[in-house]
Motif scaffolding. Structure first.
Motif, PDB file in Angstrom:
ATOM      1  N   PRO A 126     -87.984  -3.933 -76.838  1.00  0.00           N
ATOM      2  CA  PRO A 126     -86.883  -4.002 -75.870  1.00  0.00           C
ATOM      3  C   PRO A 126     -86.895  -2.822 -74.902  1.00  0.00           C
ATOM      4  O   PRO A 126     -86.625  -2.982 -73.706  1.00  0.00           O
ATOM      5  CB  PRO A 126     -85.632  -3.987 -76.761  1.00  0.00           C
ATOM      6  CG  PRO A 126     -86.085  -4.545 -78.060  1.00  0.00           C
ATOM      7  CD  PRO A 126     -87.504  -4.098 -78.227  1.00  0.00           C
ATOM      8  N   GLU A 127     -87.208  -1.623 -75.410  1.00  0.00           N
ATOM      9  CA  GLU A 127     -87.192  -0.434 -74.563  1.00  0.00           C
ATOM     10  C   GLU A 127     -88.209  -0.519 -73.425  1.00  0.00           C
ATOM     11  O   GLU A 127     -87.998   0.073 -72.362  1.00  0.00           O
ATOM     12  CB  GLU A 127     -87.467   0.818 -75.414  1.00  0.00           C
ATOM     13  CG  GLU A 127     -86.359   1.156 -76.398  1.00  0.00           C
ATOM     14  CD  GLU A 127     -86.473   0.421 -77.727  1.00  0.00           C
ATOM     15  OE1 GLU A 127     -85.716   0.736 -78.649  1.00  0.00           O
ATOM     16  OE2 GLU A 127     -87.355  -0.475 -77.825  1.00  0.00           O
ATOM     17  N   HIS A 128     -89.310  -1.238 -73.642  1.00  0.00           N
ATOM     18  CA  HIS A 128     -90.282  -1.432 -72.563  1.00  0.00           C
ATOM     19  C   HIS A 128     -89.622  -2.221 -71.438  1.00  0.00           C
ATOM     20  O   HIS A 128     -89.724  -1.865 -70.257  1.00  0.00           O
ATOM     21  CB  HIS A 128     -91.519  -2.157 -73.101  1.00  0.00           C
ATOM     22  CG  HIS A 128     -92.710  -2.096 -72.198  1.00  0.00           C
ATOM     23  ND1 HIS A 128     -93.978  -1.828 -72.648  1.00  0.00           N
ATOM     24  CD2 HIS A 128     -92.846  -2.268 -70.853  1.00  0.00           C
ATOM     25  CE1 HIS A 128     -94.833  -1.837 -71.643  1.00  0.00           C
ATOM     26  NE2 HIS A 128     -94.154  -2.117 -70.530  1.00  0.00           N
ATOM     27  N   PHE A 129     -88.927  -3.308 -71.809  1.00  0.00           N
ATOM     28  CA  PHE A 129     -88.218  -4.125 -70.819  1.00  0.00           C
ATOM     29  C   PHE A 129     -87.133  -3.297 -70.130  1.00  0.00           C
ATOM     30  O   PHE A 129     -86.985  -3.350 -68.903  1.00  0.00           O
ATOM     31  CB  PHE A 129     -87.582  -5.334 -71.501  1.00  0.00           C
ATOM     32  CG  PHE A 129     -88.515  -6.502 -71.703  1.00  0.00           C
ATOM     33  CD1 PHE A 129     -88.172  -7.776 -71.277  1.00  0.00           C
ATOM     34  CD2 PHE A 129     -89.744  -6.344 -72.346  1.00  0.00           C
ATOM     35  CE1 PHE A 129     -89.019  -8.859 -71.473  1.00  0.00           C
ATOM     36  CE2 PHE A 129     -90.589  -7.415 -72.545  1.00  0.00           C
ATOM     37  CZ  PHE A 129     -90.229  -8.677 -72.112  1.00  0.00           C
ATOM     38  N   TRP A 130     -86.370  -2.532 -70.912  1.00  0.00           N
ATOM     39  CA  TRP A 130     -85.279  -1.747 -70.333  1.00  0.00           C
ATOM     40  C   TRP A 130     -85.823  -0.729 -69.331  1.00  0.00           C
ATOM     41  O   TRP A 130     -85.196  -0.487 -68.292  1.00  0.00           O
ATOM     42  CB  TRP A 130     -84.489  -1.030 -71.427  1.00  0.00           C
ATOM     43  CG  TRP A 130     -83.911  -1.949 -72.463  1.00  0.00           C
ATOM     44  CD1 TRP A 130     -83.726  -3.306 -72.362  1.00  0.00           C
ATOM     45  CD2 TRP A 130     -83.455  -1.588 -73.776  1.00  0.00           C
ATOM     46  NE1 TRP A 130     -83.184  -3.814 -73.526  1.00  0.00           N
ATOM     47  CE2 TRP A 130     -83.009  -2.783 -74.400  1.00  0.00           C
ATOM     48  CE3 TRP A 130     -83.389  -0.388 -74.470  1.00  0.00           C
ATOM     49  CZ2 TRP A 130     -82.487  -2.789 -75.701  1.00  0.00           C
ATOM     50  CZ3 TRP A 130     -82.876  -0.387 -75.764  1.00  0.00           C
ATOM     51  CH2 TRP A 130     -82.428  -1.584 -76.370  1.00  0.00           C
ATOM     52  N   SER A 131     -86.947  -0.141 -69.640  1.00  0.00           N
ATOM     53  CA  SER A 131     -87.551   0.831 -68.725  1.00  0.00           C
ATOM     54  C   SER A 131     -87.936   0.170 -67.408  1.00  0.00           C
ATOM     55  O   SER A 131     -87.734   0.741 -66.327  1.00  0.00           O
ATOM     56  CB  SER A 131     -88.785   1.474 -69.371  1.00  0.00           C
ATOM     57  OG  SER A 131     -88.447   2.144 -70.568  1.00  0.00           O
ATOM     58  N   LEU A 132     -88.514  -1.035 -67.501  1.00  0.00           N
ATOM     59  CA  LEU A 132     -88.859  -1.776 -66.283  1.00  0.00           C
ATOM     60  C   LEU A 132     -87.614  -2.047 -65.448  1.00  0.00           C
ATOM     61  O   LEU A 132     -87.591  -1.800 -64.231  1.00  0.00           O
ATOM     62  CB  LEU A 132     -89.546  -3.099 -66.645  1.00  0.00           C
ATOM     63  CG  LEU A 132     -90.879  -3.042 -67.399  1.00  0.00           C
ATOM     64  CD1 LEU A 132     -91.345  -4.447 -67.745  1.00  0.00           C
ATOM     65  CD2 LEU A 132     -91.942  -2.325 -66.575  1.00  0.00           C
ATOM     66  N   PHE A 133     -86.571  -2.579 -66.107  1.00  0.00           N
ATOM     67  CA  PHE A 133     -85.345  -2.921 -65.390  1.00  0.00           C
ATOM     68  C   PHE A 133     -84.691  -1.677 -64.786  1.00  0.00           C
ATOM     69  O   PHE A 133     -84.155  -1.718 -63.672  1.00  0.00           O
ATOM     70  CB  PHE A 133     -84.356  -3.619 -66.320  1.00  0.00           C
ATOM     71  CG  PHE A 133     -84.841  -4.930 -66.872  1.00  0.00           C
ATOM     72  CD1 PHE A 133     -85.719  -5.727 -66.169  1.00  0.00           C
ATOM     73  CD2 PHE A 133     -84.419  -5.373 -68.124  1.00  0.00           C
ATOM     74  CE1 PHE A 133     -86.179  -6.934 -66.680  1.00  0.00           C
ATOM     75  CE2 PHE A 133     -84.863  -6.575 -68.644  1.00  0.00           C
ATOM     76  CZ  PHE A 133     -85.742  -7.357 -67.925  1.00  0.00           C
ATOM     77  N   ALA A 134     -84.718  -0.562 -65.524  1.00  0.00           N
ATOM     78  CA  ALA A 134     -84.085   0.668 -65.048  1.00  0.00           C
ATOM     79  C   ALA A 134     -84.771   1.169 -63.782  1.00  0.00           C
ATOM     80  O   ALA A 134     -84.109   1.505 -62.782  1.00  0.00           O
ATOM     81  CB  ALA A 134     -84.124   1.738 -66.133  1.00  0.00           C
ATOM     82  N   ALA A 135     -86.093   1.236 -63.802  1.00  0.00           N
ATOM     83  CA  ALA A 135     -86.829   1.717 -62.628  1.00  0.00           C
ATOM     84  C   ALA A 135     -86.635   0.778 -61.445  1.00  0.00           C
ATOM     85  O   ALA A 135     -86.403   1.225 -60.310  1.00  0.00           O
ATOM     86  CB  ALA A 135     -88.315   1.859 -62.968  1.00  0.00           C
ATOM     87  N   GLN A 136     -86.708  -0.534 -61.698  1.00  0.00           N
ATOM     88  CA  GLN A 136     -86.545  -1.503 -60.612  1.00  0.00           C
ATOM     89  C   GLN A 136     -85.122  -1.501 -60.062  1.00  0.00           C
ATOM     90  O   GLN A 136     -84.909  -1.794 -58.888  1.00  0.00           O
ATOM     91  CB  GLN A 136     -86.948  -2.891 -61.104  1.00  0.00           C
ATOM     92  CG  GLN A 136     -88.444  -3.023 -61.370  1.00  0.00           C
ATOM     93  CD  GLN A 136     -88.818  -4.254 -62.173  1.00  0.00           C
ATOM     94  OE1 GLN A 136     -87.951  -5.040 -62.567  1.00  0.00           O
ATOM     95  NE2 GLN A 136     -90.103  -4.431 -62.429  1.00  0.00           N
ATOM     96  N   SER A 137     -84.130  -1.155 -60.899  1.00  0.00           N
ATOM     97  CA  SER A 137     -82.752  -1.061 -60.435  1.00  0.00           C
ATOM     98  C   SER A 137     -82.599   0.009 -59.361  1.00  0.00           C
ATOM     99  O   SER A 137     -81.762  -0.106 -58.460  1.00  0.00           O
ATOM    100  CB  SER A 137     -81.811  -0.743 -61.607  1.00  0.00           C
ATOM    101  OG  SER A 137     -81.779  -1.803 -62.533  1.00  0.00           O
ATOM    102  N   LEU A 138     -83.420   1.058 -59.453  1.00  0.00           N
ATOM    103  CA  LEU A 138     -83.379   2.144 -58.475  1.00  0.00           C
ATOM    104  C   LEU A 138     -84.211   1.843 -57.233  1.00  0.00           C
ATOM    105  O   LEU A 138     -84.228   2.631 -56.283  1.00  0.00           O
ATOM    106  CB  LEU A 138     -83.891   3.442 -59.114  1.00  0.00           C
ATOM    107  CG  LEU A 138     -83.105   3.982 -60.311  1.00  0.00           C
ATOM    108  CD1 LEU A 138     -83.836   5.177 -60.914  1.00  0.00           C
ATOM    109  CD2 LEU A 138     -81.687   4.364 -59.903  1.00  0.00           C
ATOM    110  N   GLY A 139     -84.913   0.697 -57.261  1.00  0.00           N
ATOM    111  CA  GLY A 139     -85.782   0.359 -56.144  1.00  0.00           C
ATOM    112  C   GLY A 139     -87.206   0.853 -56.318  1.00  0.00           C
ATOM    113  O   GLY A 139     -88.018   0.793 -55.392  1.00  0.00           O
ATOM    114  N   ALA A 140     -87.529   1.354 -57.509  1.00  0.00           N
ATOM    115  CA  ALA A 140     -88.902   1.784 -57.807  1.00  0.00           C
ATOM    116  C   ALA A 140     -89.722   0.591 -58.276  1.00  0.00           C
ATOM    117  O   ALA A 140     -89.178  -0.401 -58.761  1.00  0.00           O
ATOM    118  CB  ALA A 140     -88.895   2.878 -58.861  1.00  0.00           C
ATOM    119  N   LYS A 141     -91.014   0.673 -58.122  1.00  0.00           N
ATOM    120  CA  LYS A 141     -91.913  -0.342 -58.669  1.00  0.00           C
ATOM    121  C   LYS A 141     -92.471   0.174 -59.982  1.00  0.00           C
ATOM    122  O   LYS A 141     -92.472   1.387 -60.230  1.00  0.00           O
ATOM    123  CB  LYS A 141     -93.035  -0.668 -57.690  1.00  0.00           C
ATOM    124  CG  LYS A 141     -93.874   0.518 -57.269  1.00  0.00           C
ATOM    125  CD  LYS A 141     -94.828   0.154 -56.144  1.00  0.00           C
ATOM    126  CE  LYS A 141     -95.554   1.377 -55.610  1.00  0.00           C
ATOM    127  NZ  LYS A 141     -94.639   2.380 -55.027  1.00  0.00           N
TER     128      LYS A 141
END
Length: 643
Positions: free
Chosen positions: A69-84
């Motif tokens: 789950p933490e892998h997914f959360w990390s993706l979502f967190a970075a993308q939430s900020l507009g990062a790829k």
């Protein structure tokens, strides 16, 4: 058509279905559940914590670790900020991680555990723009100290404090996201050159996930087990994008070695594996039957024949014999239901092989067992291209072109050029390679995307995948043959783990180098009281070579005479990604293997029976050494050990 970014979808679920189950992970024998509200709360805390360290819109965040789950959360967190984001295979070396971080211009690294943190810290000094490293598994991390290093708990605590001070900041960042923003970079496997970062936008992800929906009868709330690596674009489409779009309940195994037990426990509605993984499961089933006593083995063979007679006939649009239809319930009762239960396929309504083509025999076996396996075909650059759909499809093909949803561009079109290469256009298309405009331009053919795949089209417009264009080979006599087409069929054998077919314009006939499956072959040998000491010893035993010879002879019967394997030899050691022999997706690095095993290759074509090989190896403790082995060249048409 949905025009939301992935973080916007997550935010919407947290508002409309906050207490609905989103994810489930097994930890220490217990399934732990996460609702949409919990996922959103953690993602917000991670995002704001990373932002406080300097991660900004347009930056790149790298995530290295298993499917958790933490892998997914990390993706979502970075993308939430507009990062790829860039997801990295967990077994990548520090040098491989460094290359990906440098190429993608990474500013932040999310790491799973001590092993991944060690790699990140080893390269941190070479990444001047790096602003933080965060890890989620703190086992063994109590003594680690570094200015860039933060545990998830610390990062989340800082993020929650930031949310208290600026409660609108996170939602504003999510709302600022645009559908055409880059969501991630997915890197090619690098079989012929350094991996290239394919630019993938939120639009591209939703477009391709919608194509998948056009072929697969997916429904909201279905259970799915996330296992295929997130560095592979197919998992980004299914586990991540469709997991949010529908949404699905995404489950995570307790560890890579617990995938099959966890699948059996969950029996998810949908399973997705790559061709090699399906082949491995099929080989495991067949291997277990080899060890069964005579009566269970006979019942299994009979039941599979009955299942094949009914289900494969339906699949091919034929009427199954009445006798087989009457016997199918008995076959289910005696064997087939138990086999599906043993491997976690009892509730499987959708089973997908994603990636390159797979031997039709594998598909037929699973259909005979009652697992409705179908293919989805695509590439990292262009996306999903074709797939089996409906209740009837041709197993020799990868299916017809998929449907593009309205709003994502023109319908998919394809044509085959004079060299047999598949050209494509339509949908969102290929967005290009990150910072490599010349490589991007090289794939343009007057507005068509050059896939690099050699195919042929059937009269019904379905695609038959043969091989990569650069891997189509002509022999000295001018006969052209597709090595991968042969290899996929040979890998169906439970005794063959990998195989590299040989032969080029300097060679008169097709040869092969075979990597036996140590687990299956050793059990087979032990049951027959065949003595051996090491992998090298076992691979060269005449009984094992006879097994491989018979498997090759069986496949030769389906090939044109000029494409048949004439001679083969078994590799004296297992092929290893850490030594550069395989990519991280277990694809063969052919040029490297040809150089590494040059003596073996030359001896095979010279007609030698005993070939002396010296191979440089790296041991698990890092020491270098040389493996010296005598390898036996074997003719397929004669008894093992003779030439």
């Amino acid at each position: 058509m949905k025009t939301q970014t992935l973080p916007q979808m997550l935010l919407a679920h947290a508002r409309t279905r906050p207490q609905q189950l989103a994810q489930r992970v097994k930890r220490k024998g217990i399934w732990r559940c996460h609702t949409w509200a919990e996922v959103q709360d953690t993602v917000r805390a991670l995002a704001l914590g990373a932002a406080a360290l300097g991660l900004e819109r347009g930056d790149t965040a790298v995530v290295v670790g298993e499917n958790e789950p933490e892998h997914f959360w990390s993706l979502f967190a970075a993308q939430s900020l507009g990062a790829k984001t860039v997801s990295v295979y967990p077994d990548a070396t520090a040098d491989e991680l460094l290359y990906l971080c440098e190429d993608s211009q990474a500013r932040f690294i999310f790491a799973q555990d001590q092993e991944q943190v060690d790699k990140a810290l080893a390269i941190a000094g070479k990444l001047p723009g790096l602003c933080g490293i965060a890890y989620w598994d703190d086992a063994g991390m109590w003594s680690y100290r570094h200015d860039l290093l933060h545990g998830f708990d610390t990062l989340c605590a800082a993020g929650r404090k930031e949310h208290e001070r600026h409660p609108e900041r996170f939602e504003q960042a999510v709302k600022a996201g645009r559908f055409d923003d880059l969501a991630l970079l997915t890197y090619t496997s690098g079989t012929t050159s350094k991996p290239k970062g394919v630019m993938v936008s939120h639009r591209w992800l939703v477009d391709n996930a919608s194509r998948m929906l056009s072929a697969l009868p997916l429904e909201p709330g279905m259970e799915y087990l996330s296992y295929t690596p997130l560095a592979w674009i197919t998992e980004q489409l299914l586990g991540v994008t469709l997991g949010l779009m529908l949404p699905l309940v995404v489950n995570f195994p307790e560890g890579p070695d617990q995938v099959l037990p966890n699948i059996r426990e969950l029996s998810p509605h949908m399973v997705l594996f790559g061709p090699r993984q399906w082949e491995s499961i099929a080989a495991t089933i067949e291997a277990r039957m080899l060890h069964a006593s005579r009566l269970p083995r006979a019942l299994y063979r009979w039941s599979v024949r009955v299942g094949h007679a009914v289900r494969v006939a339906r699949l091919e649009g034929r009427t199954a014999p009445l006798s087989a239809r009457l016997l199918l319930p008995l076959a289910e009762l005696l064997t087939l239901h138990a086999v599906r239960d043993q491997f976690g396929f009892l509730r499987s309504r959708i089973a997908v092989s994603g990636g390159t083509a797979m031997a039709p025999d594998v598909f037929r076996l699973f259909h005979a067992l009652g697992v409705p396996l179908r293919n989805i075909y695509g590439c990292s650059e262009f996306g999903l291209i074709a797939g089996h759909r409906g209740e009837r499809y041709d197993l020799e093909t990868v299916g017809p072109l998929l449907t593009v949803a309205p709003g994502f561009g023109a319908a998919l079109e394809s044509r085959v050029d004079a060299n047999g290469e598949l050209l494509l256009r339509g949908g969102t298309g290929f967005l290009g390679y990150w910072n490599k405009p010349e490589k991007t331009a090289a794939l343009d053919r007057d507005g068509w995307f050059a896939s690099g795949d050699a195919v042929r089209a059937t009269e019904r417009g379905e695609i038959v995948f043969l091989d990569r264009v650069e891997h189509l080979v002509k022999l000295a006599g001018g006969h052209a043959y597709p090595p991968q087409f042969i290899e996929t069929r040979l890998r169906f054998s439970p005794f063959i783990k990998d195989v590299m077919v040989l032969g080029d314009a300097t060679r008169p006939w097709v040869g092969a180098l075979v990597n036996i499956d140590m687990g299956v072959a050793s059990r087979w040998a032990e049951e027959r009281r065949i003595a051996f000491s090491t992998f090298t010893d076992l691979s060269q035993r005449p009984e094992i070579r006879a097994l491989v010879r018979d498997e090759i002879a069986r496949i030769n019967a389906f090939l044109p005479e000029g494409s048949r394997v004439v001679r083969f030899a078994n590799f004296p050691k297992e092929l290893d990604a850490d030594e550069g022999e395989l990519t991280r997706t277990r694809k063969l690095r052919r040029e490297f293997l040809e150089q590494r095993y040059r003596a073996l290759l030359e001896g095979l074509y010279a007609g030698a029976t005993d070939i002396d090989c010296q191979i440089a190896v790296t041991y698990q403790d890092g020491r270098q050494g040389v493996l010296r082995a005598k390898v036996t060249g074997t003719d397929v048409s004669t008894a093992a050990g003779t030439t």
